[in-house]
Scaffold this motif. Structure first.
Motif, PDB file in Angstrom:
ATOM      1  N   GLU A 104    -118.418 -55.544  21.848  1.00  0.00           N
ATOM      2  CA  GLU A 104    -117.571 -55.827  23.005  1.00  0.00           C
ATOM      3  C   GLU A 104    -117.330 -57.336  23.151  1.00  0.00           C
ATOM      4  O   GLU A 104    -116.253 -57.755  23.610  1.00  0.00           O
ATOM      5  CB  GLU A 104    -118.211 -55.274  24.276  1.00  0.00           C
TER       6      GLU A 104
ATOM      7  N   ASP B  38    -107.905 -48.576  25.206  1.00  0.00           N
ATOM      8  CA  ASP B  38    -108.485 -47.959  26.399  1.00  0.00           C
ATOM      9  C   ASP B  38    -108.231 -46.459  26.421  1.00  0.00           C
ATOM     10  O   ASP B  38    -109.131 -45.658  26.741  1.00  0.00           O
ATOM     11  CB  ASP B  38    -107.907 -48.605  27.660  1.00  0.00           C
TER      12      ASP B  38
ATOM     13  N   ARG C 140    -110.418 -44.798  23.792  1.00  0.00           N
ATOM     14  CA  ARG C 140    -111.821 -44.667  24.204  1.00  0.00           C
ATOM     15  C   ARG C 140    -112.025 -43.361  24.966  1.00  0.00           C
ATOM     16  O   ARG C 140    -112.974 -42.607  24.683  1.00  0.00           O
ATOM     17  CB  ARG C 140    -112.217 -45.838  25.113  1.00  0.00           C
ATOM     18  N   ASP C 141    -111.138 -43.090  25.917  1.00  0.00           N
ATOM     19  CA  ASP C 141    -111.252 -41.853  26.693  1.00  0.00           C
ATOM     20  C   ASP C 141    -111.085 -40.632  25.795  1.00  0.00           C
ATOM     21  O   ASP C 141    -111.791 -39.625  25.954  1.00  0.00           O
ATOM     22  CB  ASP C 141    -110.196 -41.833  27.800  1.00  0.00           C
TER      23      ASP C 141
ATOM     24  N   HIS D  52    -104.435 -53.318  23.609  1.00  0.00           N
ATOM     25  CA  HIS D  52    -105.579 -53.116  24.496  1.00  0.00           C
ATOM     26  C   HIS D  52    -105.415 -51.828  25.301  1.00  0.00           C
ATOM     27  O   HIS D  52    -106.376 -51.059  25.461  1.00  0.00           O
ATOM     28  CB  HIS D  52    -105.704 -54.318  25.433  1.00  0.00           C
ATOM     29  N   GLN D  53    -104.229 -51.573  25.775  1.00  0.00           N
ATOM     30  CA  GLN D  53    -103.975 -50.338  26.512  1.00  0.00           C
ATOM     31  C   GLN D  53    -104.172 -49.122  25.611  1.00  0.00           C
ATOM     32  O   GLN D  53    -104.724 -48.096  26.036  1.00  0.00           O
ATOM     33  CB  GLN D  53    -102.558 -50.359  27.085  1.00  0.00           C
TER      34      GLN D  53
END
Length: 228
Positions: free
Chosen positions: A155, A176, A179-180, A172-173
């Motif tokens: 990280e 994210d 990740r989910d 980055h979006q």
């Protein structure tokens, strides 16, 4: 582009947005379907890495990895030949996914055992004549063999490459959201995790030599894909 054949050597390349190659890694195809490409390597597989990254591995100095990212931000770096060591690797990559799922195997008595799962967040793939191109986005997820525990990795480096502009806001979006998606796959036992026992028992085909890169590449060679 046609599917790759089982046992065929393919090359995974990390290609910077400038078109310069950041790394190359030779793999052998285990399966290539409409769902995902599954590829593998064994110790002895050929690779090319950024010289500073190779130095960081050799010296065990993470600060040199930071220097490697700083070099990436300038668009100027050199590659050095490398050899994959110690582990067998099995990789699962959906073409549109912003991640790949990797399994690492280590010696265990007379055989091998699954050491851990490793989710690498990266660009969707672009097929090339030799394999596929993607781009590593630094942050990773390490998952225990039983899928009961996991932890985020690097990280700090991810924050650094964000500051450098290597990872854009749109990337980055995408990370994210990925990740989910990955955490849901682990919880729901979907994707490769749906058949975790089969993955745990997978072994490198002893009839396959360690994969080799098909040709030498100059440092920073253009990473333009073929087609598809």
């Amino acid at each position: 582009m046609e599917s790759f054949e089982e046992g065929q050597t393919v090359v995974r390349r990390d290609v910077h947005r400038t078109g310069r190659v950041w790394s190359e890694h030779a793999l052998r195809v285990v399966a290539d379907t409409s769902e995902a490409l599954v590829a593998a390597c064994s110790p002895g597989a050929e690779a090319r890495w950024p010289a500073l990254y190779a130095r960081a591995l050799a010296e065990g100095d993470r600060s040199v990895r930071t220097e490697a990212f700083d070099a990436m931000a300038t668009g100027v770096w050199g590659l050095t030949d490398a050899v994959w060591q110690e582990t067998e690797l099995l990789l699962w990559k959906q073409p549109t996914a912003w991640f790949s799922v990797n399994a690492f195997y280590v010696p265990d008595g007379d055989g091998r055992r699954l050491r851990n799962w490793y989710v690498n967040f990266e660009h969707p793939t672009r097929r090339t004549a030799d394999g596929f191109d993607t781009f590593d986005l630094t942050v990773d997820l390490v998952v225990d063999p039983g899928l009961s525990r996991w932890e985020w990795k690097d990280e700090d480096e991810y924050a650094h490459v964000r500051r450098l502009g290597i990872v854009t806001d749109s990337e980055h979006q995408a990370v994210d959201a990925a990740r989910d998606q990955v955490l849901a796959m682990i919880t729901e036992r979907s994707g490769p995790f749906a058949d975790a026992a089969a993955w745990a028992s997978w072994r490198w085909n002893p009839a396959w030599p360690a994969p080799r890169l098909p040709r030498p590449a100059a440092a920073g060679e253009s990473g333009a894909p073929a087609a598809g």
